[in-house]
Structures are given as C-alpha cells and as structure tokens.
Scaffold this motif. Structure first.
Motif, PDB file in Angstrom:
ATOM      1  N   ARG A   1      -2.290  -9.436  -3.141  1.00  0.00           N
ATOM      2  CA  ARG A   1      -3.313  -8.473  -3.283  1.00  0.00           C
ATOM      3  C   ARG A   1      -3.543  -8.853  -4.937  1.00  0.00           C
ATOM      4  O   ARG A   1      -2.576  -8.885  -5.912  1.00  0.00           O
ATOM      5  CB  ARG A   1      -2.912  -7.127  -2.976  1.00  0.00           C
ATOM      6  CG  ARG A   1      -3.979  -6.177  -3.407  1.00  0.00           C
ATOM      7  CD  ARG A   1      -3.751  -4.731  -3.410  1.00  0.00           C
ATOM      8  NE  ARG A   1      -2.817  -3.982  -3.860  1.00  0.00           N
ATOM      9  CZ  ARG A   1      -2.181  -3.110  -4.071  1.00  0.00           C
ATOM     10  NH1 ARG A   1      -2.451  -2.351  -2.904  1.00  0.00           N
ATOM     11  NH2 ARG A   1      -1.399  -2.590  -4.921  1.00  0.00           N
TER      12      ARG A   1
ATOM     13  N   ASN B   1       0.805  -1.222   0.081  1.00  0.00           N
ATOM     14  CA  ASN B   1       0.094   0.036  -0.092  1.00  0.00           C
ATOM     15  C   ASN B   1       0.775   1.020  -0.081  1.00  0.00           C
ATOM     16  O   ASN B   1       0.539   2.321  -0.662  1.00  0.00           O
ATOM     17  CB  ASN B   1      -1.021   0.087   1.086  1.00  0.00           C
ATOM     18  CG  ASN B   1      -1.888  -0.996   1.193  1.00  0.00           C
ATOM     19  OD1 ASN B   1      -2.302  -1.395  -0.204  1.00  0.00           O
ATOM     20  ND2 ASN B   1      -2.467  -1.701   2.154  1.00  0.00           N
TER      21      ASN B   1
ATOM     22  N   GLN C   1      -4.978  -0.858 -10.386  1.00  0.00           N
ATOM     23  CA  GLN C   1      -4.101  -1.054  -9.244  1.00  0.00           C
ATOM     24  C   GLN C   1      -3.173  -2.212  -9.318  1.00  0.00           C
ATOM     25  O   GLN C   1      -3.771  -3.333  -9.515  1.00  0.00           O
ATOM     26  CB  GLN C   1      -4.943  -1.169  -7.860  1.00  0.00           C
ATOM     27  CG  GLN C   1      -4.069  -1.138  -6.542  1.00  0.00           C
ATOM     28  CD  GLN C   1      -4.913  -1.125  -5.635  1.00  0.00           C
ATOM     29  OE1 GLN C   1      -6.208  -2.023  -5.535  1.00  0.00           O
ATOM     30  NE2 GLN C   1      -4.805  -0.493  -4.289  1.00  0.00           N
ATOM     31  N   LYS C   2      -1.999  -2.353  -9.053  1.00  0.00           N
ATOM     32  CA  LYS C   2      -1.147  -3.418  -9.120  1.00  0.00           C
ATOM     33  C   LYS C   2      -1.409  -4.502  -8.418  1.00  0.00           C
ATOM     34  O   LYS C   2      -1.722  -4.224  -7.180  1.00  0.00           O
ATOM     35  CB  LYS C   2       0.503  -3.149  -9.002  1.00  0.00           C
ATOM     36  CG  LYS C   2       0.838  -2.080 -10.201  1.00  0.00           C
ATOM     37  CD  LYS C   2       2.440  -1.779  -9.937  1.00  0.00           C
ATOM     38  CE  LYS C   2       2.867  -0.948 -10.971  1.00  0.00           C
ATOM     39  NZ  LYS C   2       4.194  -0.206 -10.676  1.00  0.00           N
TER      40      LYS C   2
ATOM     41  N   THR D   1      -4.928  -7.956  -8.687  1.00  0.00           N
ATOM     42  CA  THR D   1      -4.705  -6.810  -9.682  1.00  0.00           C
ATOM     43  C   THR D   1      -6.275  -6.425  -9.682  1.00  0.00           C
ATOM     44  O   THR D   1      -7.045  -7.106 -10.504  1.00  0.00           O
ATOM     45  CB  THR D   1      -3.979  -7.279 -10.794  1.00  0.00           C
ATOM     46  OG1 THR D   1      -2.589  -7.788 -10.328  1.00  0.00           O
ATOM     47  CG2 THR D   1      -3.580  -6.078 -11.455  1.00  0.00           C
TER      48      THR D   1
ATOM     49  N   ARG E   1       1.762   7.018  -6.941  1.00  0.00           N
ATOM     50  CA  ARG E   1       0.982   8.231  -7.219  1.00  0.00           C
ATOM     51  C   ARG E   1       1.578   9.404  -6.998  1.00  0.00           C
ATOM     52  O   ARG E   1       1.509  10.362  -7.940  1.00  0.00           O
ATOM     53  CB  ARG E   1      -0.361   8.130  -6.336  1.00  0.00           C
ATOM     54  CG  ARG E   1      -1.478   7.268  -6.500  1.00  0.00           C
ATOM     55  CD  ARG E   1      -2.742   7.368  -5.695  1.00  0.00           C
ATOM     56  NE  ARG E   1      -3.099   6.696  -4.557  1.00  0.00           N
ATOM     57  CZ  ARG E   1      -3.076   5.313  -4.241  1.00  0.00           C
ATOM     58  NH1 ARG E   1      -2.413   4.548  -5.201  1.00  0.00           N
ATOM     59  NH2 ARG E   1      -3.413   4.838  -3.242  1.00  0.00           N
TER      60      ARG E   1
ATOM     61  N   ASP F   1       2.019   2.058  -3.517  1.00  0.00           N
ATOM     62  CA  ASP F   1       0.877   2.719  -4.370  1.00  0.00           C
ATOM     63  C   ASP F   1       1.215   4.068  -3.966  1.00  0.00           C
ATOM     64  O   ASP F   1       0.985   4.777  -4.955  1.00  0.00           O
ATOM     65  CB  ASP F   1      -0.483   1.906  -3.840  1.00  0.00           C
ATOM     66  CG  ASP F   1      -0.654   0.558  -4.425  1.00  0.00           C
ATOM     67  OD1 ASP F   1       0.194   0.051  -5.170  1.00  0.00           O
ATOM     68  OD2 ASP F   1      -1.520  -0.112  -3.805  1.00  0.00           O
ATOM     69  N   ASN F   2       1.363   4.581  -2.816  1.00  0.00           N
ATOM     70  CA  ASN F   2       1.178   5.634  -2.428  1.00  0.00           C
ATOM     71  C   ASN F   2       2.519   6.678  -3.019  1.00  0.00           C
ATOM     72  O   ASN F   2       2.284   7.656  -3.589  1.00  0.00           O
ATOM     73  CB  ASN F   2       1.227   6.116  -0.908  1.00  0.00           C
ATOM     74  CG  ASN F   2      -0.137   5.781  -0.392  1.00  0.00           C
ATOM     75  OD1 ASN F   2      -1.185   5.869  -0.972  1.00  0.00           O
ATOM     76  ND2 ASN F   2      -0.247   5.445   0.969  1.00  0.00           N
TER      77      ASN F   2
END
Length: 182
Positions: A174, A88, A163-164, A176, A95, A91-92
């Motif tokens: 997680r 997570n 989202q990967k 995709t 971005r 991901d941030n």
C-alpha cells in the motif's frame, strides 16, 4: 539402280541402325525427372515442417517459463490480500491508540498487545513500513494527497504522513499517503 540410289539406300540402312530413343527410355528419363522434382519439393516441405516444429518447441519452452514465473509469483505473493487486510486493522488500532488518556489507558493496553501481535505477523511475512518523512517524493511508493508551501523546505519533500504505506517483500503493498512541499 544408279549410284545415287545405292547411296540413299545405304544411308537409310545406317539411319535405321542408329538407335533411336525408344519410348521406354524417354519415359524412364521423364519419370526420373519427375521423381527428382518430387524429391526436391518434399525436401523443401520437410525443411519447412522442421522449422515450424522448432518454432512450436521454442514457443512451448517460453510458455513453460512464463507459467513457472507466474506460479512462483503466486507462491511468493500468496498472502498479499490477507496482509492488506491486516494493515487496515493496524490503522484502526493506531487511531484508537492515538486517543489515549488517563480514563482509557488500561483499556488500550489490550489494543497495544493485539497491535503488537499483528505487527509480528506482518514482520514474519516480510511486510515493512515505508519510511518517507522528510524524504523526496517518489510516486512509486507515495501518493500525494495534499501540497503545502513551507519555508525552509525545498519542493518535492514529504512533510507529513497521512496514512502509512507498507512494502510486501519487494512490492508495494500500500502506497503511503503524504503531504508534499511545494
């Protein structure tokens, strides 16, 4: 006395001489029969108890195997929750890095270094990205969020990654999030 009486007396005497089973012999035979029955009954009970003991032993062995497998899986996937948190964070960072321009270029170099360090940690722990763009949709690895009709692309092909997704060893960490063609 006449002949018939003598005959009868003689027969009575012979009858008395014939051994009649006495009470001791009868009791002994009855006692032996009861003992045989009891031995047979106890042998059957022993067989049942042996079978029960073998079942319990087999059940304990199966229980031990299950517990060993559970413990092995706990050790194998012990870092799963921490790694999900790191994914997570990645991901941030992605971005933030997607907003790169001339003004924040130098500032985002630090973000790139931190992201690289976190990716190294993920790699060292067996976490890899799920590659899926332009591949067939697989619900075991992908979560379809959107569908779109696109010319030249057959149905069920992933056309965009929203989202990967990541694999942790042999398990999906997680899924995709993807857009799939109709």
């Amino acid at each position: 006395m006449n002949i018939d009486e003598d005959n009868i007396k003689e027969q009575l005497e012979q009858t008395e001489k014939v051994e009649m089973p006495d009470e001791k012999t009868t009791k002994s035979k009855k006692k032996k029969g009861k003992q045989d029955e009891e031995i047979l009954k106890l042998t059957e009970e022993l067989g049942k108890e042996k079978e029960k003991a073998m079942r319990i032993q087999a059940e304990m062995m199966n229980f031990r195997k299950r517990k060993d497998e559970e413990v092995a899986n706990l050790y194998k996937y012990a870092n799963e929750e921490i790694l999900k948190s790191l994914v997570n964070i990645i991901d941030n960072f992605d971005r933030a890095l997607s907003l790169r321009n001339e003004e924040n270029k130098e500032f985002l170099k630090g973000f790139e270094m931190i992201r690289t360090n976190i990716m190294d940690i993920l790699d060292a722990n067996g976490v890899v990205e799920i590659e899926c763009l332009n591949m067939p949709f697989d619900p075991n690895f992908h979560q379809a969020v959107l569908t779109e009709t696109r010319e030249g692309v057959e149905a069920g092909i992933i056309i965009d990654v929203l989202q990967k997704g990541y694999m942790y060893k042999d398990k999906v960490l997680r899924a995709t999030m993807v857009k799939v063609s109709e």
